[in-house]
Design an enzyme around this catalytic site. Sequence first.
Site, PDB file in Angstrom:
ATOM      1  N   ASN A 209       2.297  45.432  41.790  1.00  0.00           N
ATOM      2  CA  ASN A 209       1.410  44.269  41.585  1.00  0.00           C
ATOM      3  C   ASN A 209       1.558  43.295  42.750  1.00  0.00           C
ATOM      4  OD1 ASN A 209       3.598  42.308  40.920  1.00  0.00           O
ATOM      5  ND2 ASN A 209       3.938  43.772  39.258  1.00  0.00           N
ATOM      6  N   LYS A 287       4.804  65.426  46.456  1.00  0.00           N
ATOM      7  CA  LYS A 287       3.541  64.680  46.569  1.00  0.00           C
ATOM      8  C   LYS A 287       2.432  65.393  45.781  1.00  0.00           C
ATOM      9  CE  LYS A 287       0.181  62.979  49.838  1.00  0.00           C
ATOM     10  NZ  LYS A 287      -0.337  63.072  51.193  1.00  0.00           N
ATOM     11  N   ILE A 307      12.990  43.576  30.317  1.00  0.00           N
ATOM     12  CA  ILE A 307      14.271  43.017  30.769  1.00  0.00           C
ATOM     13  C   ILE A 307      14.517  41.657  30.111  1.00  0.00           C
ATOM     14  CG2 ILE A 307      15.531  42.235  32.829  1.00  0.00           C
ATOM     15  CD1 ILE A 307      13.678  44.403  34.302  1.00  0.00           C
ATOM     16  N   LYS A 343       9.576  37.409  22.707  1.00  0.00           N
ATOM     17  CA  LYS A 343      10.647  37.915  23.580  1.00  0.00           C
ATOM     18  C   LYS A 343      12.018  37.343  23.218  1.00  0.00           C
ATOM     19  CE  LYS A 343       7.744  39.379  27.228  1.00  0.00           C
ATOM     20  NZ  LYS A 343       7.892  40.396  28.262  1.00  0.00           N
TER      21      LYS A 343
HETATM   22  O1  C5P Z   1       5.179  40.633  28.924  1.00  0.00           O
HETATM   23  P1  C5P Z   1       4.940  39.855  30.164  1.00  0.00           P
HETATM   24  O2  C5P Z   1       4.999  40.706  31.426  1.00  0.00           O
HETATM   25  O3  C5P Z   1       3.706  39.034  30.153  1.00  0.00           O
HETATM   26  O4  C5P Z   1       6.161  38.823  30.200  1.00  0.00           O
HETATM   27  C1  C5P Z   1       6.495  38.099  31.332  1.00  0.00           C
HETATM   28  C2  C5P Z   1       7.946  37.723  31.305  1.00  0.00           C
HETATM   29  O5  C5P Z   1       8.720  38.833  30.889  1.00  0.00           O
HETATM   30  C3  C5P Z   1       8.446  37.415  32.683  1.00  0.00           C
HETATM   31  O6  C5P Z   1       9.528  36.520  32.548  1.00  0.00           O
HETATM   32  C4  C5P Z   1       8.920  38.755  33.203  1.00  0.00           C
HETATM   33  O7  C5P Z   1       9.884  38.627  34.222  1.00  0.00           O
HETATM   34  C5  C5P Z   1       9.495  39.359  31.958  1.00  0.00           C
HETATM   35  N1  C5P Z   1       9.380  40.821  31.846  1.00  0.00           N
HETATM   36  C6  C5P Z   1      10.519  41.588  31.939  1.00  0.00           C
HETATM   37  N2  C5P Z   1      10.454  42.935  31.791  1.00  0.00           N
HETATM   38  C7  C5P Z   1       9.265  43.546  31.555  1.00  0.00           C
HETATM   39  C8  C5P Z   1       8.105  42.767  31.472  1.00  0.00           C
HETATM   40  C9  C5P Z   1       8.196  41.420  31.632  1.00  0.00           C
HETATM   41  O8  C5P Z   1      11.604  41.038  32.147  1.00  0.00           O
HETATM   42  N3  C5P Z   1       9.207  44.857  31.422  1.00  0.00           N
END
Ligand code: C5P
Length: 408
Positions: A209, A287, A307, A343
């Site tokens: 991204n 590949k 995470i 979360k």
């Molecule tokens: O679910 P989303 O991506 O919108 O959530 C954003 C928050 O969750 C951010 O703090 C991002 O660093 C964390 N995040 C994460 N691991 C993921 C997805 C998002 O730590 N797989």
Amino acid sequence: MLHGKRILLIVAGGIAAFKSAELIRLLRGRGASVRCVLTEAGAKFVTPLTLQALSEDRVYGDMFSLTDESEMGHIQLSRDADLLVVAPATADLLARMAGGLANDLAATVLLATDKPVLAAPAMNVRMWTHAATVANVETLKKRGITFVGPNDGAMACNEHGPGRMSEPAEIVAAIEAVLVRDRPLAGRRALVTSGPTREALDPVRFISNHSSGKQGHAIAAALAALGADVTLVSGPVAVPDPQGVKVMKIESADQMLAACLDAGALDIAVCAAAVADWKAARPAAGKIKKKAGAPPPALELAPNPDILATLSKAGPKRPALVVGFAAETENVVANAIEKRGRKGCDWIVANDVSPATGTFGGERNTVHLITAAGTEDWPPLGKGDVAMRLAGRIAGHLAEAVRKQAAE
Ligand code: C5P
């Protein structure tokens, strides 16, 4: 405690100047570097050679030295330190400081500095209690100068009372207190995730991204500036590593999670990384080849570990404060409030990343801070300022928690 700190020690003319030699030794033993300015009167009590040998740096004394000025101008000398320490601070030098005089290098440096100043007075008891000195000390305290001592006791002039310079160990403790005051996160361990992740489809292609890592890196730098011991787990970014921060470079979300879990006990976790939500269910070992006439390959995706949610899980290892980010393109605050609950983190920093805002890769950010107490709308700020403000809030929150705990 003082590792990497730069102290400019100004030694004025008093019998206590001999204690400054021991002070240099103690400071260097704690990891600080010491550079000395010796006044003309100070040089009657201690030689430049002593200070030079102990500090392993040149000693500055002459305001009009062409060689000194060409190597290190007196203004730079005054700012090229974390703290100025005046020890011994004589009645004469305190008077000149209070009066704003710049009639030698010591007084000039003290007038020109933008750094905190700590003074350790040393003088005869009558000089210390004289109305002129009392008024000067009052003035200097009002201007933010910190004092350590003087102590009561027998003096070199056979009198007794306040005027003895504090012992070197007491001055070191005062130095640490001043520097820690400016470093409210000293002793705290922080983890910051930053940048994008890359999820391999095959050895040459990946899903990723637009995250630049600018905001996450700025937060790591801001927490470190407030004294925290910071580990930054970063995906591939073009921004430089922040100074004074341990950086762990990873590519995938799985690697990011492993690095975070490896970081040990934490007080603070700030998840600013834009972690890819999905990875290839089965990344190809070689590949993926185009085949004439064959349809494009179907991509089967699997979810990545979350995470932020993992770090937020209750338990003895949970950091005292877990902060997540919510990059949204619509219903920014409502989505972020929902995300905070889902979360399990303590705070969410929500921002609008619609293309029109220029947030991705840009220098500015308009955020909302969502806590248990509600939502704060912050004005548009540079990413560095968002980071400093957030780090300040984190420090305030942890200090408040300590106060509450002490009151219980
Ligand atoms: O679910 P989303 O991506 O919108 O959530 C954003 C928050 O969750 C951010 O703090 C991002 O660093 C964390 N995040 C994460 N691991 C993921 C997805 C998002 O730590 N797989």
